[in-house]
Design a protein around this motif. Structure first.
Motif, PDB file in Angstrom:
ATOM      1  N   ARG A  28       0.836  -1.206   0.000  1.00 44.65           N
ATOM      2  CA  ARG A  28       0.000   0.000   0.000  1.00 44.65           C
ATOM      3  C   ARG A  28       0.872   1.258   0.000  1.00 44.65           C
ATOM      4  O   ARG A  28       0.617   2.206  -0.742  1.00 44.65           O
ATOM      5  N   THR A  29       1.878   1.265   0.857  1.00 44.92           N
ATOM      6  CA  THR A  29       2.753   2.442   0.965  1.00 44.92           C
ATOM      7  C   THR A  29       3.542   2.656  -0.313  1.00 44.92           C
ATOM      8  O   THR A  29       3.663   3.793  -0.793  1.00 44.92           O
ATOM      9  N   THR A  30       4.075   1.594  -0.882  1.00 46.78           N
ATOM     10  CA  THR A  30       4.829   1.720  -2.127  1.00 46.78           C
ATOM     11  C   THR A  30       3.926   2.225  -3.242  1.00 46.78           C
ATOM     12  O   THR A  30       4.312   3.111  -4.016  1.00 46.78           O
ATOM     13  N   TYR A  33       3.283   5.876  -2.671  1.00 42.96           N
ATOM     14  CA  TYR A  33       4.489   6.619  -3.035  1.00 42.96           C
ATOM     15  C   TYR A  33       4.575   6.788  -4.554  1.00 42.96           C
ATOM     16  O   TYR A  33       4.917   7.863  -5.059  1.00 42.96           O
ATOM     17  N   LYS A  34       4.264   5.738  -5.277  1.00 44.58           N
ATOM     18  CA  LYS A  34       4.346   5.792  -6.743  1.00 44.58           C
ATOM     19  C   LYS A  34       3.312   6.738  -7.344  1.00 44.58           C
ATOM     20  O   LYS A  34       3.515   7.243  -8.443  1.00 44.58           O
ATOM     21  N   VAL A 173      11.691   6.520 -10.044  1.00 47.35           N
ATOM     22  CA  VAL A 173      11.914   5.078 -10.009  1.00 47.35           C
ATOM     23  C   VAL A 173      12.311   4.694  -8.586  1.00 47.35           C
ATOM     24  O   VAL A 173      12.570   5.551  -7.745  1.00 47.35           O
ATOM     25  N   GLY A 174      12.400   3.424  -8.348  1.00 44.19           N
ATOM     26  CA  GLY A 174      12.815   2.933  -7.046  1.00 44.19           C
ATOM     27  C   GLY A 174      11.811   1.953  -6.491  1.00 44.19           C
ATOM     28  O   GLY A 174      10.614   2.030  -6.778  1.00 44.19           O
ATOM     29  N   GLU A 175      12.322   1.057  -5.691  1.00 47.22           N
ATOM     30  CA  GLU A 175      11.475  -0.001  -5.146  1.00 47.22           C
ATOM     31  C   GLU A 175      10.621   0.470  -3.984  1.00 47.22           C
ATOM     32  O   GLU A 175       9.443   0.145  -3.885  1.00 47.22           O
ATOM     33  N   ASP A 176      11.215   1.205  -3.065  1.00 44.99           N
ATOM     34  CA  ASP A 176      10.524   1.630  -1.851  1.00 44.99           C
ATOM     35  C   ASP A 176      10.622   3.137  -1.685  1.00 44.99           C
ATOM     36  O   ASP A 176      11.534   3.771  -2.205  1.00 44.99           O
ATOM     37  N   PRO A 177       9.707   3.705  -0.892  1.00 45.41           N
ATOM     38  CA  PRO A 177       9.853   5.130  -0.571  1.00 45.41           C
ATOM     39  C   PRO A 177      11.136   5.341   0.230  1.00 45.41           C
ATOM     40  O   PRO A 177      11.604   4.435   0.918  1.00 45.41           O
ATOM     41  N   PRO A 178      11.696   6.537   0.166  1.00 47.77           N
ATOM     42  CA  PRO A 178      12.873   6.815   0.994  1.00 47.77           C
ATOM     43  C   PRO A 178      12.490   6.856   2.476  1.00 47.77           C
ATOM     44  O   PRO A 178      11.337   7.126   2.818  1.00 47.77           O
ATOM     45  N   ALA A 179      13.436   6.599   3.332  1.00 47.22           N
ATOM     46  CA  ALA A 179      13.197   6.631   4.776  1.00 47.22           C
ATOM     47  C   ALA A 179      12.568   7.964   5.157  1.00 47.22           C
ATOM     48  O   ALA A 179      12.947   9.014   4.652  1.00 47.22           O
ATOM     49  N   GLY A 180      11.568   7.910   6.000  1.00 48.56           N
ATOM     50  CA  GLY A 180      10.899   9.106   6.466  1.00 48.56           C
ATOM     51  C   GLY A 180       9.829   9.653   5.535  1.00 48.56           C
ATOM     52  O   GLY A 180       9.208  10.664   5.835  1.00 48.56           O
TER      53      GLY A 180
END
Length: 191
Positions: A28-30, A33-34, A173-180
């Protein structure tokens, strides 16, 4: 990096339910973020011959969340905003083009909040082995575990779509959101 910097990460060593809900929340978070931080034009961007957009995915997954946590879970009515608007198969994909970015974010954020609360209550009441309303014509019913895994699968499929669409919009791009990370596109409350 602390767990508070990445609250969407499933536990390293938790229970089955903690891992299942953790995996769903990470997806859900990813996904959020996208899709985050876009205006109507960004949410309506298409690639190739596909009609799929990030806005359509927001609306579709909002419907999936509410459908899974009402009709499939307990047999409860789908509720608003769906009851007065839903026009049948794939309606959410096509009608999203008429929705504002704020409305789409609010719709998804509200559906996820409702879904989290309903699933948490169901898990507390009977655990993942309990049978839910979702069933087959022969009378068999699925477990809550199966229902949650189906939602994980739905997010897995569409988060992959969101990866491609978002890259086409602005190169993110990127797999996960950045920390924070926290969403910048605030919803106007639960719809």
């Amino acid at each position: 990096m602390s767990d508070s910097d990445t609250p969407w990460e499933p536990p390293l060593a938790g229970t089955e339910v903690e891992h299942l809900i953790g995996a769903l929340d990470r997806l859900r978070t990813t996904f959020r973020y996208k899709t985050d931080g876009l205006d109507e034009a960004g949410l309506r961007t298409r690639i190739g011959s596909s009609s799929l957009t990030l806005g359509a995915l927001l609306k579709h997954l909002a419907l999936c969340e509410d459908h899974a946590s009402t009709k499939r879970l307990s047999g409860a009515a789908l509720g608003e905003p769906w009851e007065s608007q839903y026009e049948g198969d794939d309606w959410e994909f096509t009608s999203a083009a008429d929705d504002s970015a704020a409305d789409l974010y609010a719709l998804w954020d509200g559906a996820v909040a409702r879904s989290r609360a309903r699933f948490a209550a169901a898990l507390a009441d009977g655990g993942p082995d309990q049978l839910v309303n979702m069933g087959w014509p022969d009378g068999r019913h699925a477990s809550l575990r199966r229902l949650l895994f189906d939602l994980v699968e739905e997010y897995g499929r569409h988060t992959g779509h969101a990866d491609l669409l978002r890259e086409a919009v602005d190169g993110r791009v990127g797999e996960d959101p950045p920390a924070g990370w926290k969403p910048v596109s605030a919803s106007r409350g639960a719809s």
